[in-house]
Design a protein around this motif. Structure first.
Motif, PDB file in Angstrom:
ATOM      1  N   GLY A 277      22.795  10.394   4.971  1.00 47.69           N
ATOM      2  CA  GLY A 277      23.654  10.098   3.825  1.00 47.69           C
ATOM      3  C   GLY A 277      23.521   8.715   3.252  1.00 47.69           C
ATOM      4  N   ARG A 278      22.594   7.911   3.738  1.00 47.68           N
ATOM      5  CA  ARG A 278      22.390   6.576   3.177  1.00 47.68           C
ATOM      6  C   ARG A 278      21.575   6.660   1.886  1.00 47.68           C
ATOM      7  N   ARG A 279      21.861   5.772   0.957  1.00 49.96           N
ATOM      8  CA  ARG A 279      21.013   5.640  -0.227  1.00 49.96           C
ATOM      9  C   ARG A 279      19.846   4.718   0.136  1.00 49.96           C
ATOM     10  N   VAL A 280      18.617   5.236   0.062  1.00 53.41           N
ATOM     11  CA  VAL A 280      17.451   4.480   0.504  1.00 53.41           C
ATOM     12  C   VAL A 280      16.432   4.414  -0.626  1.00 53.41           C
ATOM     13  N   MET A 281      15.787   3.279  -0.761  1.00 56.74           N
ATOM     14  CA  MET A 281      14.880   2.990  -1.870  1.00 56.74           C
ATOM     15  C   MET A 281      13.517   2.543  -1.369  1.00 56.74           C
ATOM     16  N   VAL A 282      12.477   2.889  -2.132  1.00 62.34           N
ATOM     17  CA  VAL A 282      11.151   2.308  -1.956  1.00 62.34           C
ATOM     18  C   VAL A 282      10.666   1.820  -3.311  1.00 62.34           C
ATOM     19  N   GLY A 283       9.733   0.873  -3.299  1.00 61.34           N
ATOM     20  CA  GLY A 283       9.183   0.345  -4.544  1.00 61.34           C
ATOM     21  C   GLY A 283       7.711   0.038  -4.395  1.00 61.34           C
ATOM     22  N   TRP A 284       7.024   0.049  -5.516  1.00 63.69           N
ATOM     23  CA  TRP A 284       5.591  -0.238  -5.576  1.00 63.69           C
ATOM     24  C   TRP A 284       5.369  -1.743  -5.555  1.00 63.69           C
ATOM     25  N   MET A 285       4.451  -2.189  -4.700  1.00 58.62           N
ATOM     26  CA  MET A 285       4.055  -3.593  -4.662  1.00 58.62           C
ATOM     27  C   MET A 285       2.754  -3.748  -5.451  1.00 58.62           C
ATOM     28  N   ARG A 286       2.845  -4.441  -6.581  1.00 60.00           N
ATOM     29  CA  ARG A 286       1.679  -4.620  -7.446  1.00 60.00           C
ATOM     30  C   ARG A 286       0.661  -5.547  -6.791  1.00 60.00           C
ATOM     31  N   MET A 287      -0.606  -5.186  -6.898  1.00 58.93           N
ATOM     32  CA  MET A 287      -1.672  -5.968  -6.276  1.00 58.93           C
ATOM     33  C   MET A 287      -2.747  -6.268  -7.313  1.00 58.93           C
ATOM     34  N   PRO A 288      -3.130  -7.534  -7.494  1.00 54.64           N
ATOM     35  CA  PRO A 288      -4.127  -7.876  -8.516  1.00 54.64           C
ATOM     36  C   PRO A 288      -5.555  -7.508  -8.138  1.00 54.64           C
ATOM     37  N   GLU A 289      -5.810  -7.328  -6.851  1.00 52.35           N
ATOM     38  CA  GLU A 289      -7.170  -7.042  -6.400  1.00 52.35           C
ATOM     39  C   GLU A 289      -7.142  -5.932  -5.344  1.00 52.35           C
ATOM     40  N   ALA A 290      -8.234  -5.203  -5.267  1.00 47.64           N
ATOM     41  CA  ALA A 290      -8.382  -4.190  -4.222  1.00 47.64           C
ATOM     42  C   ALA A 290      -8.673  -4.867  -2.886  1.00 47.64           C
ATOM     43  N   VAL A 291      -8.196  -4.253  -1.828  1.00 43.77           N
ATOM     44  CA  VAL A 291      -8.470  -4.745  -0.480  1.00 43.77           C
ATOM     45  C   VAL A 291      -9.831  -4.206  -0.043  1.00 43.77           C
ATOM     46  N   GLU A 292     -10.725  -5.126   0.263  1.00 46.42           N
ATOM     47  CA  GLU A 292     -12.103  -4.782   0.660  1.00 46.42           C
ATOM     48  C   GLU A 292     -12.771  -3.875  -0.367  1.00 46.42           C
ATOM     49  N   GLY A 293     -12.311  -3.965  -1.617  1.00 45.81           N
ATOM     50  CA  GLY A 293     -12.890  -3.169  -2.692  1.00 45.81           C
ATOM     51  C   GLY A 293     -12.590  -1.692  -2.617  1.00 45.81           C
ATOM     52  N   CYS A 300       6.878  -0.998  -0.423  1.00 45.71           N
ATOM     53  CA  CYS A 300       7.688  -1.829   0.463  1.00 45.71           C
ATOM     54  C   CYS A 300       8.284  -0.988   1.585  1.00 45.71           C
ATOM     55  N   ILE A 301       8.847  -1.653   2.571  1.00 47.38           N
ATOM     56  CA  ILE A 301       9.625  -1.001   3.614  1.00 47.38           C
ATOM     57  C   ILE A 301      10.791  -0.250   2.960  1.00 47.38           C
ATOM     58  N   PRO A 302      11.100   0.974   3.400  1.00 46.61           N
ATOM     59  CA  PRO A 302      12.291   1.652   2.890  1.00 46.61           C
ATOM     60  C   PRO A 302      13.546   0.807   3.116  1.00 46.61           C
ATOM     61  N   ARG A 303      14.343   0.677   2.052  1.00 47.06           N
ATOM     62  CA  ARG A 303      15.500  -0.214   2.080  1.00 47.06           C
ATOM     63  C   ARG A 303      16.779   0.554   1.759  1.00 47.06           C
ATOM     64  N   VAL A 304      17.819   0.310   2.540  1.00 44.82           N
ATOM     65  CA  VAL A 304      19.124   0.906   2.284  1.00 44.82           C
ATOM     66  C   VAL A 304      19.828   0.086   1.205  1.00 44.82           C
ATOM     67  N   VAL A 305      20.341   0.770   0.183  1.00 45.76           N
ATOM     68  CA  VAL A 305      21.004   0.107  -0.936  1.00 45.76           C
ATOM     69  C   VAL A 305      22.510   0.216  -0.764  1.00 45.76           C
TER      70      VAL A 305
END
Length: 442
Positions: A277-293, A300-305
């Motif tokens: 019953g918790r309200r839980v959120m995830v979000g996209w972390m923008r990255m300017p470059e690919a990791v190892e191409g 992000c880690i799931p977060r309780v709001v």
């Protein structure tokens, strides 16, 4: 299939917005915007991952892909609900006005038609992309009502006596607005209201998410152009305490807003209700470059709001907290899931985590990632929270490409994408600090 622990990452190539986040038949399902051909944005599909506990994730391949005229150039963001044992996905399909003859995956002039569609699944894994899609809201032709291009990202939920949907859009004078709809059967949708804010908050409201917490109603948005100084990324995720009337679908806005995350790399958050019953959120972390191409984008880690008064808290989900039980002496002992560093950071103190600097000044937590981030014109090297009021405690979750700082158990969160962290920790806070690794999955 590829598996991730703690942080869900692109299985390869590109991901962005989380979509269709739902607890369904004993599993958490998280879909996401996905370009499966290169580590850069292109024609959007929906990737799919599942987890039994929000800690251990398994990728399940592509769930949605373009098949119709309305979604020929991409299946944009949306949400999921359960009804009578079935999973219903709602999303925005886009069709470009002009196709780029040199690259069909790139929109040449940012002009396209947006349509709201639905697809249903009996089990949450099988989706009939060729015969199962249904148009529920056609593109807008009247600019007085909404924008034919910039109306998208349906979020659907069950109200007291009906189903409700909110869409992000913009007005004819380029202000963000919300469009509310009501349905009795999840198929036929009737417009109820259009809502905007008198004080300008960006020119278009992406990824709206409206929900009730024990402490009151909350609205999360990703307004385009909310930061408009021409020196940095203009689009950021915000949240506001609101009062929502379900019958009229009217909204009373707070005068102030918070950023969802003060590192300002997080965008397009989406929430659901977990199995407890918790309200839980995830979000996209923008990255300017690919990791190892190879891959670009993570969550992000799931977060309780939680809302308390006029303040909104984002706390680490208890399942994630419980995963970090093994005390270690050095980051070198941590596995692929990284580690948690817990400490009190008092006024004037600083700590350096593998080249990422964190210090406290004037009741604010300030960070600098210059040493672990390639220079990009629109990306911030430094970030800071508002003034903190509830203590000195930090819980810092360190992944090879992401650092998340939870101040006073979620009073504020500041997260930063990083590249090339070392395993050395420098600095001497006056109090004790402890390192914890995420125990291996059993």
């Amino acid at each position: 299939m590829k598996k991730d622990r703690i942080h869900l990452k692109a299985p390869g190539n590109w991901i962005n917005d989380p979509n269709g986040f739902i607890y369904y038949k004993g599993l958490y399902h998280l879909f996401y915007q996905y370009f499966p051909y290169a580590p850069k944005w292109g024609t959007m599909h929906w990737g799919h991952a599942v987890s039994p506990d929000l800690v251990n994730w398994e990728h399940c391949g592509v769930a949605l892909f373009p098949t119709r005229y309305e979604d020929q150039n991409g299946c944009f963001s949306g949400s999921a609900v359960e009804h009578d044992g079935k999973m219903y996905l709602y999303y925005t399909g886009v069709h470009y006005d002009v196709v780029n003859p040199e690259n069909i995956h790139k929109n040449p002039n940012d002009r396209y038609e947006s349509t709201q569609l639905m697809i249903c699944s009996e089990d949450g894994f099988s989706f009939d992309n060729f015969n199962g899609k249904r148009v529920i809201i056609p593109p807008f032709s009247d600019r007085e009502q909404a924008d034919r291009t910039h109306t998208r990202d349906p979020k659907v939920w069950r109200g007291k006596d009906a189903w409700y949907m909110v869409l992000g859009s913009r007005t004819k004078d380029d202000r963000g607005q919300l469009l509310f709809y009501r349905s009795m059967d999840l198929i036929e949708w009737k417009p109820v209201s259009r809502v905007t804010k008198e004080t300008t908050l960006g020119w278009m409201w992406e990824c709206p998410d409206l929900f009730r917490t024990e402490g009151g109603d909350v609205l999360m948005l990703s307004p385009m152009g909310v930061v408009n100084d021409g020196k940095r990324e203009a689009n950021h995720a915000v949240c506001l305490p609101i009062e929502f009337d379900e019958h009229s679908c009217s909204v009373q806005f707070s005068e102030n807003f918070q950023f969802v995350d003060y590192g300002l790399d997080l965008y397009a958050p989406q929430s659901t209700v977990d199995k407890d019953g918790r309200r839980v959120m995830v979000g996209w972390m923008r990255m300017p470059e690919a990791v190892e191409g190879r891959w670009r984008g993570m969550f992000c880690i799931p977060r309780v709001v939680e809302r308390k008064g006029e303040h909104i808290y984002f706390r680490v989900h208890p399942n994630v907290e419980k995963a970090y039980q093994k005390q270690i002496a050095s980051p070198t002992e941590a596995g692929k899931a990284g580690y948690r560093l817990s400490l009190d950071l008092e006024e004037g103190e600083m700590i350096d985590i593998g080249g990422y600097k964190i210090w406290r000044k004037g009741k604010r937590i300030i960070t600098d990632r210059t040493a672990v981030f390639a220079a990009h014109d629109s990306w911030r090297m430094q970030a800071e929270t508002p003034e903190i009021r509830e203590g000195d405690h930090l819980d810092i979750y360190v992944d090879q490409n992401l650092i998340e700082i939870y101040v006073n158990n979620g009073e504020y969160v500041l997260s930063s994408v990083v590249y090339g962290l070392s395993t050395e920790i420098k600095g001497k806070p006056s109090g004790e600090w402890c390192l914890y690794a995420a125990e291996s999955n059993k």
